[in-house]
Design a protein around this motif. Structure first.
Motif, PDB file in Angstrom:
ATOM      1  N   LEU A  60      -2.543   3.027   6.092  1.00 22.70           N
ATOM      2  CA  LEU A  60      -1.794   3.931   5.308  1.00 22.70           C
ATOM      3  C   LEU A  60      -0.299   4.678   6.401  1.00 22.70           C
ATOM      4  O   LEU A  60      -0.800   4.468   7.227  1.00 22.70           O
ATOM      5  CB  LEU A  60      -1.915   5.183   4.873  1.00 22.70           C
ATOM      6  CG  LEU A  60      -4.058   4.549   4.180  1.00 22.70           C
ATOM      7  CD1 LEU A  60      -4.313   6.209   4.233  1.00 22.70           C
ATOM      8  CD2 LEU A  60      -3.375   4.408   3.108  1.00 22.70           C
ATOM      9  N   HIS A  61       0.884   5.066   5.543  1.00 19.72           N
ATOM     10  CA  HIS A  61       2.015   5.610   5.945  1.00 19.72           C
ATOM     11  C   HIS A  61       2.090   6.754   5.118  1.00 19.72           C
ATOM     12  O   HIS A  61       2.149   6.769   3.962  1.00 19.72           O
ATOM     13  CB  HIS A  61       3.061   4.589   6.054  1.00 19.72           C
ATOM     14  CG  HIS A  61       2.781   3.604   7.011  1.00 19.72           C
ATOM     15  ND1 HIS A  61       2.115   2.364   6.033  1.00 19.72           N
ATOM     16  CD2 HIS A  61       3.492   3.088   7.874  1.00 19.72           C
ATOM     17  CE1 HIS A  61       1.700   1.515   7.299  1.00 19.72           C
ATOM     18  NE2 HIS A  61       2.948   2.223   8.413  1.00 19.72           N
ATOM     19  N   LEU A 112       1.217  -1.184   0.189  1.00 18.31           N
ATOM     20  CA  LEU A 112       0.033   0.233  -0.155  1.00 18.31           C
ATOM     21  C   LEU A 112       0.844   1.535   0.261  1.00 18.31           C
ATOM     22  O   LEU A 112       0.658   2.196  -0.414  1.00 18.31           O
ATOM     23  CB  LEU A 112      -0.971  -0.192   1.460  1.00 18.31           C
ATOM     24  CG  LEU A 112      -2.205  -0.971   1.085  1.00 18.31           C
ATOM     25  CD1 LEU A 112      -2.870  -0.940   2.660  1.00 18.31           C
ATOM     26  CD2 LEU A 112      -3.031  -0.594  -0.099  1.00 18.31           C
ATOM     27  N   PHE A 113       2.024   1.147   0.485  1.00 17.59           N
ATOM     28  CA  PHE A 113       3.121   2.066   0.772  1.00 17.59           C
ATOM     29  C   PHE A 113       3.256   2.568  -0.703  1.00 17.59           C
ATOM     30  O   PHE A 113       3.541   3.476  -1.668  1.00 17.59           O
ATOM     31  CB  PHE A 113       3.916   2.064   1.926  1.00 17.59           C
ATOM     32  CG  PHE A 113       4.605   3.666   1.819  1.00 17.59           C
ATOM     33  CD1 PHE A 113       4.929   4.447   1.962  1.00 17.59           C
ATOM     34  CD2 PHE A 113       6.325   3.187   1.597  1.00 17.59           C
ATOM     35  CE1 PHE A 113       5.061   5.519   2.128  1.00 17.59           C
ATOM     36  CE2 PHE A 113       7.249   5.272   1.409  1.00 17.59           C
ATOM     37  CZ  PHE A 113       6.664   5.483   1.552  1.00 17.59           C
ATOM     38  N   ILE A 114       3.960   1.907  -1.540  1.00 14.49           N
ATOM     39  CA  ILE A 114       4.209   1.858  -3.144  1.00 14.49           C
ATOM     40  C   ILE A 114       3.360   2.322  -4.005  1.00 14.49           C
ATOM     41  O   ILE A 114       3.608   2.591  -4.559  1.00 14.49           O
ATOM     42  CB  ILE A 114       4.543   0.246  -3.352  1.00 14.49           C
ATOM     43  CG1 ILE A 114       6.233   0.335  -3.239  1.00 14.49           C
ATOM     44  CG2 ILE A 114       5.172  -0.050  -5.401  1.00 14.49           C
ATOM     45  CD1 ILE A 114       6.714  -1.059  -2.840  1.00 14.49           C
ATOM     46  N   SER A 132      -0.460  15.380   1.701  1.00 10.67           N
ATOM     47  CA  SER A 132      -1.363  15.003   2.119  1.00 10.67           C
ATOM     48  C   SER A 132      -2.923  15.147   1.421  1.00 10.67           C
ATOM     49  O   SER A 132      -3.440  14.247   2.134  1.00 10.67           O
ATOM     50  CB  SER A 132      -2.170  16.029   3.638  1.00 10.67           C
ATOM     51  OG  SER A 132      -1.671  17.532   2.958  1.00 10.67           O
ATOM     52  N   ALA A 133      -2.652  15.128  -0.020  1.00 14.24           N
ATOM     53  CA  ALA A 133      -3.967  15.476  -0.758  1.00 14.24           C
ATOM     54  C   ALA A 133      -4.569  13.498  -1.368  1.00 14.24           C
ATOM     55  O   ALA A 133      -4.949  13.345  -1.076  1.00 14.24           O
ATOM     56  CB  ALA A 133      -3.320  16.398  -1.633  1.00 14.24           C
ATOM     57  N   THR A 134      -2.780  13.483  -1.430  1.00 11.42           N
ATOM     58  CA  THR A 134      -2.510  11.705  -1.432  1.00 11.42           C
ATOM     59  C   THR A 134      -3.140  11.282  -0.438  1.00 11.42           C
ATOM     60  O   THR A 134      -3.856   9.802  -0.572  1.00 11.42           O
ATOM     61  CB  THR A 134      -1.030  11.559  -1.690  1.00 11.42           C
ATOM     62  OG1 THR A 134      -0.283  12.059  -2.772  1.00 11.42           O
ATOM     63  CG2 THR A 134      -1.277  10.293  -2.052  1.00 11.42           C
ATOM     64  N   LEU A 135      -2.833  10.979   0.841  1.00 16.01           N
ATOM     65  CA  LEU A 135      -3.588  10.490   1.939  1.00 16.01           C
ATOM     66  C   LEU A 135      -4.830  10.255   1.972  1.00 16.01           C
ATOM     67  O   LEU A 135      -5.775   9.317   1.967  1.00 16.01           O
ATOM     68  CB  LEU A 135      -3.174  10.440   3.255  1.00 16.01           C
ATOM     69  CG  LEU A 135      -1.273  10.250   3.259  1.00 16.01           C
ATOM     70  CD1 LEU A 135      -0.441  10.759   4.148  1.00 16.01           C
ATOM     71  CD2 LEU A 135      -0.941   8.829   2.363  1.00 16.01           C
ATOM     72  N   GLY A 162       5.273   8.422   5.123  1.00 13.72           N
ATOM     73  CA  GLY A 162       6.891   8.701   4.452  1.00 13.72           C
ATOM     74  C   GLY A 162       6.903   7.418   4.914  1.00 13.72           C
ATOM     75  O   GLY A 162       7.126   5.919   5.268  1.00 13.72           O
ATOM     76  N   ILE A 163       8.841   6.775   4.335  1.00  9.94           N
ATOM     77  CA  ILE A 163       9.882   6.110   4.213  1.00  9.94           C
ATOM     78  C   ILE A 163       9.964   6.211   5.935  1.00  9.94           C
ATOM     79  O   ILE A 163      10.176   5.491   6.675  1.00  9.94           O
ATOM     80  CB  ILE A 163      10.517   6.750   3.359  1.00  9.94           C
ATOM     81  CG1 ILE A 163      10.046   6.538   2.293  1.00  9.94           C
ATOM     82  CG2 ILE A 163      11.943   5.639   4.117  1.00  9.94           C
ATOM     83  CD1 ILE A 163      11.690   6.626   0.624  1.00  9.94           C
ATOM     84  N   LEU A 164      10.343   7.056   6.935  1.00 12.72           N
ATOM     85  CA  LEU A 164      10.382   7.001   7.904  1.00 12.72           C
ATOM     86  C   LEU A 164       9.065   6.793   8.626  1.00 12.72           C
ATOM     87  O   LEU A 164       9.419   5.829   9.726  1.00 12.72           O
ATOM     88  CB  LEU A 164      10.360   9.045   8.322  1.00 12.72           C
ATOM     89  CG  LEU A 164      11.086   8.946  10.100  1.00 12.72           C
ATOM     90  CD1 LEU A 164      12.177   7.696  10.354  1.00 12.72           C
ATOM     91  CD2 LEU A 164      11.230  10.197  10.082  1.00 12.72           C
ATOM     92  N   HIS A 165       7.870   6.781   8.541  1.00 14.66           N
ATOM     93  CA  HIS A 165       6.582   6.356   9.288  1.00 14.66           C
ATOM     94  C   HIS A 165       6.752   4.881   8.326  1.00 14.66           C
ATOM     95  O   HIS A 165       6.417   3.885  10.242  1.00 14.66           O
ATOM     96  CB  HIS A 165       5.530   7.724   8.672  1.00 14.66           C
ATOM     97  CG  HIS A 165       4.086   7.218   9.837  1.00 14.66           C
ATOM     98  ND1 HIS A 165       3.006   7.362   8.611  1.00 14.66           N
ATOM     99  CD2 HIS A 165       3.913   6.526  11.009  1.00 14.66           C
ATOM    100  CE1 HIS A 165       2.026   6.705   9.938  1.00 14.66           C
ATOM    101  NE2 HIS A 165       2.455   6.924  11.023  1.00 14.66           N
ATOM    102  N   ILE A 166       6.579   4.664   7.825  1.00 16.94           N
ATOM    103  CA  ILE A 166       7.125   3.103   7.867  1.00 16.94           C
ATOM    104  C   ILE A 166       7.620   2.314   7.858  1.00 16.94           C
ATOM    105  O   ILE A 166       7.630   1.370   8.678  1.00 16.94           O
ATOM    106  CB  ILE A 166       6.383   2.734   6.328  1.00 16.94           C
ATOM    107  CG1 ILE A 166       5.437   1.198   6.082  1.00 16.94           C
ATOM    108  CG2 ILE A 166       7.742   2.636   5.401  1.00 16.94           C
ATOM    109  CD1 ILE A 166       5.607   1.084   4.711  1.00 16.94           C
TER     110      ILE A 166
END
Length: 95
Positions: free
Chosen positions: A84-85, A29-31, A56-59, A87-91
């Motif tokens: 959902l994440h 899902l992140f990809i 944030s519009a994408t999320l 960003g890279i740091l978040h995931i």
């Protein structure tokens, strides 16, 4: 002799475990988030996101928690943010 570290830290972890399946689902899902951010919104990696990810519009487009949409009856937004994440740091910190 000590046992392997993976048997000490996660003794029942297998590719069929719930954690493994959810982790793979979150990565996929992140990809997809990055691809949708690149194709439909303002880019996969936006400058305003300190976590190195989509806007944030994408999320919001993908079902992120957004109160006005929830008040309009989109109750699935209570559940989709868990996958959902931002960003890279978040995931990276959540996996």
């Amino acid at each position: 002799m000590y046992p392997p570290i993976n048997k000490v830290l996660a003794p029942n972890y297998t590719p069929r475990s719930f954690i493994f399946i959810i982790s793979i689902l979150q990565i996929i899902l992140f990809i997809v988030e990055l691809l949708i951010g690149e194709w439909l919104e303002d880019g996969a990696f936006v400058s305003g996101n300190d976590m190195a990810g989509p806007s944030s519009a994408t999320l919001k487009l993908m079902g992120g928690k957004y109160l006005p949409c929830i008040q309009n009856g989109e109750v699935y937004r209570f559940f989709t943010p868990a996958l959902l994440h931002a960003g890279i740091l978040h995931i990276f910190t959540n996996l």
